[in-house]
Motif scaffolding. Sequence first.
Motif, PDB file in Angstrom:
ATOM      1  N   GLN A   1       0.846  -1.185   0.000  1.00 41.61           N
ATOM      2  CA  GLN A   1       0.000   0.000   0.000  1.00 41.61           C
ATOM      3  C   GLN A   1       0.882   1.235   0.000  1.00 41.61           C
ATOM      4  O   GLN A   1       1.588   1.508   0.968  1.00 41.61           O
ATOM      5  CB  GLN A   1      -0.914   0.006   1.228  1.00 41.61           C
ATOM      6  N   ARG A   2       0.820   1.934  -1.138  1.00 42.09           N
ATOM      7  CA  ARG A   2       1.577   3.186  -1.222  1.00 42.09           C
ATOM      8  C   ARG A   2       0.631   4.302  -0.790  1.00 42.09           C
ATOM      9  O   ARG A   2      -0.420   4.041  -0.245  1.00 42.09           O
ATOM     10  CB  ARG A   2       2.052   3.406  -2.645  1.00 42.09           C
ATOM     11  N   ASN A   3       0.978   5.522  -1.047  1.00 39.43           N
ATOM     12  CA  ASN A   3       0.067   6.650  -0.736  1.00 39.43           C
ATOM     13  C   ASN A   3      -0.397   6.642   0.710  1.00 39.43           C
ATOM     14  O   ASN A   3      -1.545   6.933   1.002  1.00 39.43           O
ATOM     15  CB  ASN A   3      -1.178   6.613  -1.638  1.00 39.43           C
ATOM     16  N   LEU A   4       0.522   6.274   1.601  1.00 40.49           N
ATOM     17  CA  LEU A   4       0.170   6.277   3.020  1.00 40.49           C
ATOM     18  C   LEU A   4       0.965   7.359   3.733  1.00 40.49           C
ATOM     19  O   LEU A   4       2.118   7.616   3.395  1.00 40.49           O
ATOM     20  CB  LEU A   4       0.567   4.949   3.659  1.00 40.49           C
TER      21      LEU A   4
ATOM     22  N   LEU B   1       6.179   6.731   3.202  1.00 41.71           N
ATOM     23  CA  LEU B   1       6.150   5.359   3.697  1.00 41.71           C
ATOM     24  C   LEU B   1       5.212   4.497   2.853  1.00 41.71           C
ATOM     25  O   LEU B   1       4.352   5.021   2.149  1.00 41.71           O
ATOM     26  CB  LEU B   1       5.640   5.345   5.144  1.00 41.71           C
ATOM     27  N   ALA B   2       5.384   3.208   2.952  1.00 38.11           N
ATOM     28  CA  ALA B   2       4.440   2.274   2.319  1.00 38.11           C
ATOM     29  C   ALA B   2       4.303   1.084   3.260  1.00 38.11           C
ATOM     30  O   ALA B   2       5.191   0.816   4.076  1.00 38.11           O
ATOM     31  CB  ALA B   2       4.951   1.819   0.965  1.00 38.11           C
TER      32      ALA B   2
ATOM     33  N   SER C   1       1.595  -6.546   9.065  1.00 40.72           N
ATOM     34  CA  SER C   1       1.945  -5.427   8.191  1.00 40.72           C
ATOM     35  C   SER C   1       3.164  -4.703   8.733  1.00 40.72           C
ATOM     36  O   SER C   1       3.274  -4.491   9.941  1.00 40.72           O
ATOM     37  CB  SER C   1       0.807  -4.404   8.146  1.00 40.72           C
ATOM     38  N   CYS C   2       4.044  -4.303   7.816  1.00 44.12           N
ATOM     39  CA  CYS C   2       5.213  -3.520   8.191  1.00 44.12           C
ATOM     40  C   CYS C   2       5.237  -2.228   7.388  1.00 44.12           C
ATOM     41  O   CYS C   2       5.106  -2.264   6.156  1.00 44.12           O
ATOM     42  CB  CYS C   2       6.503  -4.289   7.875  1.00 44.12           C
ATOM     43  N   LEU C   3       5.425  -1.117   8.086  1.00 45.91           N
ATOM     44  CA  LEU C   3       5.635   0.153   7.382  1.00 45.91           C
ATOM     45  C   LEU C   3       7.116   0.249   7.059  1.00 45.91           C
ATOM     46  O   LEU C   3       7.957   0.044   7.948  1.00 45.91           O
ATOM     47  CB  LEU C   3       5.257   1.331   8.282  1.00 45.91           C
ATOM     48  N   VAL C   4       7.409   0.551   5.796  1.00 43.81           N
ATOM     49  CA  VAL C   4       8.819   0.663   5.370  1.00 43.81           C
ATOM     50  C   VAL C   4       8.949   1.916   4.510  1.00 43.81           C
ATOM     51  O   VAL C   4       7.947   2.495   4.088  1.00 43.81           O
ATOM     52  CB  VAL C   4       9.273  -0.578   4.556  1.00 43.81           C
ATOM     53  N   ASN C   5      10.203   2.310   4.244  1.00 41.23           N
ATOM     54  CA  ASN C   5      10.403   3.460   3.358  1.00 41.23           C
ATOM     55  C   ASN C   5       9.840   3.155   1.984  1.00 41.23           C
ATOM     56  O   ASN C   5      10.036   2.064   1.448  1.00 41.23           O
ATOM     57  CB  ASN C   5      11.899   3.771   3.207  1.00 41.23           C
TER      58      ASN C   5
ATOM     59  N   GLU D   1       8.923  -1.994  -2.864  1.00 39.02           N
ATOM     60  CA  GLU D   1       8.790  -3.091  -3.844  1.00 39.02           C
ATOM     61  C   GLU D   1       9.801  -4.195  -3.547  1.00 39.02           C
ATOM     62  O   GLU D   1       9.486  -5.381  -3.659  1.00 39.02           O
ATOM     63  CB  GLU D   1       8.939  -2.558  -5.273  1.00 39.02           C
ATOM     64  N   THR D   2      11.014  -3.798  -3.173  1.00 40.16           N
ATOM     65  CA  THR D   2      12.022  -4.792  -2.797  1.00 40.16           C
ATOM     66  C   THR D   2      11.511  -5.606  -1.616  1.00 40.16           C
ATOM     67  O   THR D   2      11.672  -6.832  -1.552  1.00 40.16           O
ATOM     68  CB  THR D   2      13.346  -4.080  -2.398  1.00 40.16           C
ATOM     69  N   ALA D   3      10.881  -4.906  -0.679  1.00 35.55           N
ATOM     70  CA  ALA D   3      10.343  -5.586   0.511  1.00 35.55           C
ATOM     71  C   ALA D   3       9.265  -6.590   0.104  1.00 35.55           C
ATOM     72  O   ALA D   3       9.263  -7.736   0.562  1.00 35.55           O
ATOM     73  CB  ALA D   3       9.769  -4.552   1.478  1.00 35.55           C
TER      74      ALA D   3
END
Length: 411
Positions: A258-261, A339-340, A381-385, A390-392
Amino acid sequence: MAILVQKFGGTSVANAEKIRRAAQRALQAHKEGYQVVVVASARGKQTDHLIADAKELNDAPPRREMDMLLATGEIQTVSLFAIALWDMGQKAISFTGQQAGFMTDDAHSKARIERLEVGRVRGMLDEGHIVIVAGFQGINAVGDITTLGRGGSDTSAVALAAALGAERCDIYTDVDGIYTTDPRIYTKAVKMEQISYDEILEMANLGAGVMHGRSIEFGKKYNVPIYVRSSLNDNPGTLITHEVPHMENILVSGATIQRNLAKITLLGVDNKPGNAATIFAHLASKRVSVNDIIQTEVSAEKANLSFTVAHSDLDVARQAITDIRSQVHCSSVAVRDDLAEVSVVGVGMQSHYGVAEKMFTALAHKQINIDSITTSEIRISCLVNLEQAETALIAVCDAFELDKPAAERQV
Ligand code: ADP
Ligand code: ASP
Ligand code: MG
């Protein structure tokens, strides 16, 4: 006579040839003996183009006016669709959301369906028409046009199928069905033959754009079988249903991004009963949809409180927090919009150990730092940079072998 609802997404009606092909599918079902209701989206990227047109004139266009504008996209499609059917010798009639009976609340740009009055649709079906309904739109109590949120035509379709007691709701899109994750990002993703309402609801709410979350709620509540398939071929799709064979044994069924967060953190708020209620009641009164909430105690007197919202709600949320900041004695506010969220979903994780460890290890091996973690019974769910998201996702999909059918996975 059994009723079938067919929903065609934007790419499936992008031009005249595609509209004709979609119309042929509707006609075929009609010839097979179904009463057919079509729900259509705006053509191609028309909704995005309309948004860009508005932004050229105003950075923050009023939501009511945006709903007026965006609703025109779907209206163009349905009238063209009916025109195509008449050319094939088939009686057809197009309806706006209002004409089809979609009554909503007044939350412009993310309205919820309150009532569906299907009398006119039924009447036209009984007269032998194929009825084509503009998805994504309805009307509020004072007669203004509302829209249901991006991707909302799925919800129009499933709600209509429920109200009409349809045999099934077919969702025609640009992928062959529901995959273990977005196949555009993880090309090794595999298609699922079936998925449970609970899992796809969780996936949809966590960013799997293939289905609008609210549509799954309707499907589950009213027992509408939903079949997701491609409009470009006749490959078997994915059936959304209550129970999927062996679902308890499948650790992780899918992964999402989920982008746009954005994450808003209120630092040093008073650690006392009622403060969280004050903050979230105020956000709710401004119609901000809050995703995840994390509160941590920093001392007996003070706590930090973070929550995530969609970018589209960020400005309203920021203003809402400014309004009540002093009331909860918040010392400062931090906002991150880079974040995503990457999540894994699976009904089976309720009864298995080690899912979290496997996910965190996969991220650590790629040197991905986790900003924060939230869980439910069936997801982590994990929030990441954002730039690592996408790598995550790919790392997590590899770790849970989401490139293999469930029966062949070793995890
Ligand atoms: P439509 O215009 O037909 O409604 P969408 O673009 O809304 O189509 O949804 C289809 C897209 O959803 C696919 O092209 C795909 O990139 C994306 N998607 C995200 N997650 C998934 C998933 N788990 N399975 C299939 N598609 C997915
Ligand atoms: N046209 C709308 C959108 O692009 C609704 C939909 O496609 O479902 O979001
Ligand atoms: Mg869609």
